[in-house]
Design a protein around this motif. Structure first.
Motif, PDB file in Angstrom:
ATOM      1  N   MET A 168      -3.753  10.212  -8.087  1.00 40.84           N
ATOM      2  CA  MET A 168      -2.731  10.623  -8.020  1.00 40.84           C
ATOM      3  C   MET A 168      -2.363  10.701  -9.566  1.00 40.84           C
ATOM      4  O   MET A 168      -1.122  11.029  -9.842  1.00 40.84           O
ATOM      5  CB  MET A 168      -1.731   9.824  -7.297  1.00 40.84           C
ATOM      6  N   THR A 181      -7.662  -6.728  -5.373  1.00 38.41           N
ATOM      7  CA  THR A 181      -6.535  -5.825  -5.158  1.00 38.41           C
ATOM      8  C   THR A 181      -6.171  -4.995  -6.088  1.00 38.41           C
ATOM      9  O   THR A 181      -6.147  -3.685  -5.747  1.00 38.41           O
ATOM     10  CB  THR A 181      -5.354  -6.759  -4.782  1.00 38.41           C
ATOM     11  N   ARG A 205      -8.354   2.518  -7.319  1.00 34.87           N
ATOM     12  CA  ARG A 205      -9.000   3.660  -6.412  1.00 34.87           C
ATOM     13  C   ARG A 205      -7.909   4.589  -5.940  1.00 34.87           C
ATOM     14  O   ARG A 205      -8.136   5.498  -5.722  1.00 34.87           O
ATOM     15  CB  ARG A 205      -9.931   3.026  -5.469  1.00 34.87           C
ATOM     16  N   THR A 206      -6.746   3.944  -5.389  1.00 32.37           N
ATOM     17  CA  THR A 206      -5.734   4.535  -4.773  1.00 32.37           C
ATOM     18  C   THR A 206      -4.944   5.360  -5.806  1.00 32.37           C
ATOM     19  O   THR A 206      -4.580   6.646  -5.482  1.00 32.37           O
ATOM     20  CB  THR A 206      -4.817   3.725  -3.868  1.00 32.37           C
ATOM     21  N   ALA A 207      -4.606   4.632  -6.655  1.00 35.47           N
ATOM     22  CA  ALA A 207      -3.426   5.521  -7.690  1.00 35.47           C
ATOM     23  C   ALA A 207      -4.157   6.503  -8.635  1.00 35.47           C
ATOM     24  O   ALA A 207      -3.426   7.499  -9.051  1.00 35.47           O
ATOM     25  CB  ALA A 207      -2.448   4.164  -8.230  1.00 35.47           C
ATOM     26  N   TYR A 266      -8.549  -2.033  -5.622  1.00 38.36           N
ATOM     27  CA  TYR A 266      -8.085  -0.910  -4.399  1.00 38.36           C
ATOM     28  C   TYR A 266      -7.181  -0.358  -4.903  1.00 38.36           C
ATOM     29  O   TYR A 266      -6.841   0.935  -4.752  1.00 38.36           O
ATOM     30  CB  TYR A 266      -7.918  -2.056  -3.168  1.00 38.36           C
ATOM     31  N   ILE A 267      -6.052  -0.752  -5.743  1.00 42.93           N
ATOM     32  CA  ILE A 267      -4.708  -0.191  -6.212  1.00 42.93           C
ATOM     33  C   ILE A 267      -5.364   1.132  -7.269  1.00 42.93           C
ATOM     34  O   ILE A 267      -4.860   2.080  -7.193  1.00 42.93           O
ATOM     35  CB  ILE A 267      -3.750  -1.098  -6.861  1.00 42.93           C
ATOM     36  N   LYS A 302      -1.332   8.315 -11.449  1.00 44.87           N
ATOM     37  CA  LYS A 302      -0.155   7.352 -11.754  1.00 44.87           C
ATOM     38  C   LYS A 302      -0.357   6.556 -13.055  1.00 44.87           C
ATOM     39  O   LYS A 302      -1.654   6.123 -13.248  1.00 44.87           O
ATOM     40  CB  LYS A 302      -0.004   6.420 -10.509  1.00 44.87           C
ATOM     41  N   ASP A 318       0.798  -1.161  -0.138  1.00 48.82           N
ATOM     42  CA  ASP A 318      -0.041   0.085  -0.099  1.00 48.82           C
ATOM     43  C   ASP A 318       0.900   1.267  -0.211  1.00 48.82           C
ATOM     44  O   ASP A 318       0.717   2.011  -0.859  1.00 48.82           O
ATOM     45  CB  ASP A 318      -0.983  -0.053   1.247  1.00 48.82           C
ATOM     46  N   VAL A 342       1.936   1.965  -3.593  1.00 47.57           N
ATOM     47  CA  VAL A 342       1.051   2.691  -4.410  1.00 47.57           C
ATOM     48  C   VAL A 342       0.868   3.930  -3.828  1.00 47.57           C
ATOM     49  O   VAL A 342       0.380   4.782  -4.687  1.00 47.57           O
ATOM     50  CB  VAL A 342      -0.365   1.706  -4.270  1.00 47.57           C
ATOM     51  N   LYS A 343       0.707   4.123  -2.655  1.00 48.53           N
ATOM     52  CA  LYS A 343       0.533   5.512  -2.360  1.00 48.53           C
ATOM     53  C   LYS A 343       1.665   6.658  -2.340  1.00 48.53           C
ATOM     54  O   LYS A 343       1.257   8.036  -2.214  1.00 48.53           O
ATOM     55  CB  LYS A 343       0.038   5.681  -0.824  1.00 48.53           C
TER      56      LYS A 343
END
Ligand code: NAD
Length: 480
Positions: free
Chosen positions: A241, A230, A236-238, A233-234, A243, A211, A214-215
């Motif tokens: 940003m 997974t 949604r997180t990246a 989730y990645i 990426k 995590d 990724v962040k």
């Protein structure tokens, strides 16, 4: 007990928090080493090292970079036996499989991208009487590579090699379930003369160190292979940003068998496409559809062959199947066999744990399993099991089998058996998947685009696709 270490800035080191987690040997069910339980602080340390290394690595001539990567490939080859033994012990796969598939492929991955980069060219677009555009393809900077446990070094190197070849510095994380060969790779990188900080390998759990990779705002691209949840989730997180993201996710692949196929060749390959690596390959064909006129013959021959498969400890050269990767995974696979029964399926062979003798009695062994009588829409036929379990289903028409084959949320690979060329083209065109094999399975040319559609992922790996992913295009226009 042996402690594995992180590889940061060209050196092996303990995680900053000093914490370690257990690493199990699937063949025996025993803990045999400890791995760093790294977190965001280790990622920060690796990013600092990578930041320092990037100007050196990205401005090196491609010949020099290529030579280092060729040496890395040769370094793995030189230590073949050590890598093979480590992969088999860590993952539970038969030694013969690691020796024929996993480690040779890791050697090829590095060699392929080490040499591909020498031929990588940027485009130019001429505008008659106006000027010319040329497109630079520059390395992105620091990139994150996160890989799963099923083909540990094979998939780890499949990401790292193009990332490095393109001139990026890498923060890589292997699966915490199979960290060992990634740990060994640090030594080979040192021997190959890889500058410190170019390749950093961090160990630990997805939710903490994964995590944090990724962040991290300075890690500009994430190349991920693993489960669809997974990946979601990645993404949604990246995504917020901005990426770059390459996501290679789950599959529930159809294996479609027409009555006009070469039966013996199909049967032999279907054994592999069903149960190679204990069925733990994202490309395995776990839903087998057979044309009704061939169904009875196929069922008899297949079930007979499957029931004779040898499930044994991974060191046994006769083993067709070794151990599955972990106790929770074994329990998950067995729970799907129970679900299949509840859904009205009949287990034709397998469906249970195998208890071996002596030191292997606590290992995670499963008998290869064939189930029939299920509707194509049931959970067993829709959800990824990722173990030695296949279903068989008869069909009457192309239209019907296409509907069943395309019915899942996934779309990674499909296999098709027929001697009718027109049908092969027609079906290949209409299958919702990133890869179609006709009268073959898992034949890989590293130049071809690799990846899936729908919930099987976003983007493609392999060949130029991977080098494009790991570079940022910049178009320059010059007026006449
Ligand atoms: P997983 O998603 O649980 O883990 C994969 C990797 O992601 C591991 O290194 C894990 O530690 C890390 N991770 C977990 N949570 C994370 C988070 N929140 N942030 C960052 N990293 C995180 O998958 P797995 O169980 O290791 O692998 C099996 C799955 O991989 C199956 O679904 C299989 O189909 C898929 N797979 C796909 C391909 C492909 O090419 N499409 C290839 C092999 C495996």
């Amino acid at each position: 007990m042996e402690k594995l270490l992180n590889f940061i800035n060209g050196e092996y080191c303990e995680p900053i928090n000093g914490k370690f987690i257990d690493n199990y040997e699937p063949a025996t069910g025993k803990v045999y080493s400890l791995i760093p339980d790294s977190d965001a602080n280790d990622v920060e340390k690796a990013v600092e090292a990578a930041e320092k290394a990037f100007p050196v690595w990205s401005s090196m001539s491609i010949e020099e970079r290529s030579a280092i990567l060729v040496r890395l490939s040769e370094g793995i080859e030189r230590r073949m036996d050590e890598f093979v033994a480590a992969e088999s012990k860590d993952n539970g796969k038969p030694v013969t499989l690691a020796a024929h598939v996993d480690i040779p492929r890791a050697v090829s991955n590095f060699h392929f991208f080490a040499t591909a980069i020498l031929h990588y060219a940027s485009e130019s677009h001429y505008m008659e009487g106006v000027g010319v555009n040329y497109t630079l393809r520059k390395p992105i900077g620091i990139v994150g590579c996160i890989s799963p446990w099923n083909l540990p070094l094979y998939l780890f190197s499949w990401k790292i090699a193009p990332a490095l070849a393109a001139g990026n510095c890498v923060i890589a994380k292997p699966s915490e379930i199979t960290p060992y060969t990634a740990y060994l790779l640090g030594k080979v990188a040192q021997e190959a003369g890889m500058p410190a900080g170019v390749l950093n390998i961090l160990h630990g759990l997805g939710g903490s160190v994964g995590d944090a990779i990724v962040k991290h705002p300075k890690i500009k691209a994430i190349s991920f292979t693993g489960g669809t949840k997974t990946g979601e989730y990645i993404a949604r997180t990246a995504a917020p940003m901005f990426k770059k993201l390459s996501l290679e996710l789950g599959g529930k692949n159809p294996n479609i068998i027409f009555a006009d196929c070469d039966f013996d060749e199909m049967l032999k390959t279907t054994m592999r496409s069903s149960f190679a690596n204990q069925g733990q390959i994202c490309l395995c064909g776990s839903r087998i559809f057979v044309e009704r006129s061939l169904y009875a013959k196929f069922k008899e021959a297949f079930v007979e062959k499957v029931s004779r498969s040898i499930v044994s400890n991974p060191k046994d050269p006769k083993a067709n199947l070794g151990a599955v990767v972990s106790k929770p995974h074994m329990e998950k696979v067995l729970s799907y066999v129970e679900l299949a029964k509840e859904e009205g399926g009949t287990v034709l062979t397998g469906g249970e744990r195998v208890i071996l003798d002596g030191e292997y009695k606590e290992g995670y062994y499963l008998r290869p399993t064939v189930i029939e009588g299920l509707d194509y829409t049931c959970r067993t036929n829709q959800e990824e099991i990722f173990g030695p379990v296949v279903t068989i289903t008869p069909f009457d028409t192309e239209e019907e089998v296409l509907k069943m084959a395309n019915s899942t949320q996934y779309g990674l690979a499909a296999t098709l058996w027929t001697s009718d060329l027109q049908r092969a083209h027609r079906m290949a065109d209409q299958l919702h998947s990133g890869i179609v094999w006709i009268n073959a399975w898992l034949v890989r040319d590293l130049r071809t685009p690799f990846g899936g559609v729908k919930a099987s992922g976003v983007g493609r790996e392999g060949g130029w696709e991977a080098l494009r992913f790991f570079t940022e295009p910049k178009n320059v226009f010059i007026k006449y």
